[in-house]
Design a protein around this motif. Sequence first.
Motif, PDB file in Angstrom:
ATOM      1  N   PHE A 128      15.517  -1.497  32.447  1.00  0.00           N
ATOM      2  CA  PHE A 128      16.222  -0.187  31.304  1.00  0.00           C
ATOM      3  C   PHE A 128      17.487   0.901  32.104  1.00  0.00           C
ATOM      4  N   LEU A 129      17.422   0.586  33.265  1.00  0.00           N
ATOM      5  CA  LEU A 129      18.025   1.080  34.766  1.00  0.00           C
ATOM      6  C   LEU A 129      19.550   0.227  34.394  1.00  0.00           C
ATOM      7  N   LYS A 130      19.736  -1.176  34.189  1.00  0.00           N
ATOM      8  CA  LYS A 130      21.070  -1.750  33.915  1.00  0.00           C
ATOM      9  C   LYS A 130      21.347  -1.455  32.030  1.00  0.00           C
ATOM     10  N   LEU A 131      20.171  -2.004  31.206  1.00  0.00           N
ATOM     11  CA  LEU A 131      21.083  -1.201  30.013  1.00  0.00           C
ATOM     12  C   LEU A 131      20.979   0.107  29.679  1.00  0.00           C
ATOM     13  N   ARG A 132      20.726   1.074  30.464  1.00  0.00           N
ATOM     14  CA  ARG A 132      21.650   2.740  30.216  1.00  0.00           C
ATOM     15  C   ARG A 132      22.748   2.202  31.253  1.00  0.00           C
ATOM     16  N   GLN A 133      23.190   1.972  31.717  1.00  0.00           N
ATOM     17  CA  GLN A 133      24.588   1.962  32.971  1.00  0.00           C
ATOM     18  C   GLN A 133      25.618   0.768  31.929  1.00  0.00           C
ATOM     19  N   GLN A 134      25.257   0.081  30.884  1.00  0.00           N
ATOM     20  CA  GLN A 134      26.050  -0.685  30.056  1.00  0.00           C
ATOM     21  C   GLN A 134      26.362  -0.095  28.434  1.00  0.00           C
ATOM     22  N   ILE A 135      25.313   0.704  28.415  1.00  0.00           N
ATOM     23  CA  ILE A 135      25.421   2.083  26.677  1.00  0.00           C
ATOM     24  C   ILE A 135      26.378   2.740  27.308  1.00  0.00           C
ATOM     25  N   LEU A 136      25.488   3.876  27.728  1.00  0.00           N
ATOM     26  CA  LEU A 136      25.652   5.505  28.104  1.00  0.00           C
ATOM     27  C   LEU A 136      27.038   5.022  29.222  1.00  0.00           C
ATOM     28  N   TYR A 157      23.080   0.013  38.047  1.00  0.00           N
ATOM     29  CA  TYR A 157      22.346   0.783  37.124  1.00  0.00           C
ATOM     30  C   TYR A 157      22.460   2.341  37.011  1.00  0.00           C
ATOM     31  N   GLU A 158      22.333   3.024  36.011  1.00  0.00           N
ATOM     32  CA  GLU A 158      22.527   4.538  36.110  1.00  0.00           C
ATOM     33  C   GLU A 158      21.209   4.788  35.848  1.00  0.00           C
ATOM     34  N   MET A 159      20.648   5.814  37.064  1.00  0.00           N
ATOM     35  CA  MET A 159      19.623   6.361  37.484  1.00  0.00           C
ATOM     36  C   MET A 159      20.076   7.833  38.008  1.00  0.00           C
ATOM     37  N   ASP A 160      19.183   8.637  37.078  1.00  0.00           N
ATOM     38  CA  ASP A 160      19.304  10.386  37.491  1.00  0.00           C
ATOM     39  C   ASP A 160      18.222  11.245  37.802  1.00  0.00           C
ATOM     40  N   GLN A 161      18.498  12.046  38.024  1.00  0.00           N
ATOM     41  CA  GLN A 161      17.513  12.990  38.782  1.00  0.00           C
ATOM     42  C   GLN A 161      16.187  13.412  37.758  1.00  0.00           C
ATOM     43  N   TYR A 162      16.418  13.147  36.737  1.00  0.00           N
ATOM     44  CA  TYR A 162      15.749  12.928  35.586  1.00  0.00           C
ATOM     45  C   TYR A 162      13.926  11.855  36.239  1.00  0.00           C
ATOM     46  N   ASP A 163      14.527  10.512  36.503  1.00  0.00           N
ATOM     47  CA  ASP A 163      13.848   9.793  36.792  1.00  0.00           C
ATOM     48  C   ASP A 163      12.965  10.016  38.281  1.00  0.00           C
ATOM     49  N   ARG A 164      11.478  10.362  37.815  1.00  0.00           N
ATOM     50  CA  ARG A 164      10.541  10.751  39.164  1.00  0.00           C
ATOM     51  C   ARG A 164       9.415  10.402  38.482  1.00  0.00           C
ATOM     52  N   VAL A 165       8.167  10.885  39.192  1.00  0.00           N
ATOM     53  CA  VAL A 165       7.598  10.821  39.645  1.00  0.00           C
ATOM     54  C   VAL A 165       6.728  11.085  38.267  1.00  0.00           C
ATOM     55  N   ASP A 166       7.098  12.489  37.111  1.00  0.00           N
ATOM     56  CA  ASP A 166       6.523  12.625  36.289  1.00  0.00           C
ATOM     57  C   ASP A 166       6.656  12.704  35.139  1.00  0.00           C
TER      58      ASP A 166
END
Length: 213
Positions: A21-29, A43-52
């Motif tokens: 999913f992170l790879k797909l975000r990188q490819q598209i976004l 990989y695209e990953m930001d501050q909202y990829d977190r425990v909650d």
Amino acid sequence: MKLHTFQFLDQHKHGPAFATFLKLRQQILVDSLGWSLPNDGEYEMDQYDRVDAFYSIVTNDNGDAIAGARAAPCNASWGGWSYMLNDAAKGLIPEIPSDLMEHYPQTADTWECTRFVSSQPEDSYATKLVVAGICKIAIEHGAKELICLSPIRLLRLLRSYGYNVHKAGKTYLCDDDQRRYVPLRMHTSAANLPEPITSASPKPTENRFQVNF
């Protein structure tokens, strides 16, 4: 296809769904739309990829993500960040206008949905599953509505699925991809969930479809 719904810390129970999913975000976004986002080139990953955070991800027969989205309660916070629209209103995300909405909810009754991506056609069955998965997660945790910042055409698509959705703020033009975006608000009544949440796509090959909550 297989639908996965899970919280961040349970990603290991779903094979490569989260990583792809992170790879797909990188490819598209990043690669396709040209958004200026944190990434390592794969990989695209930001501050909202977190425990909650919670995820609704559809994978293909190889286990790779073909569509997905993220959501979290609007009263959640982590490391000084709350949720995207609210943080934009505070001036923490300069790429998003700070005055899009008149009211920014701060309760668990409302969840924000972000990072919706799909490699499938916009009106595909995978898209419908992702939305239904997000709604199911939110309902199970007591949420009454979802908000998101999306291309304006998503409003028509969600209505075609039977959801009660409307504009929740101003429209603006994104500098990165030159598309118009608008905050949307959608009720999460179980009555609005499409039938495919628990069944296969039309005329499926037997045992080809699985739902994994």
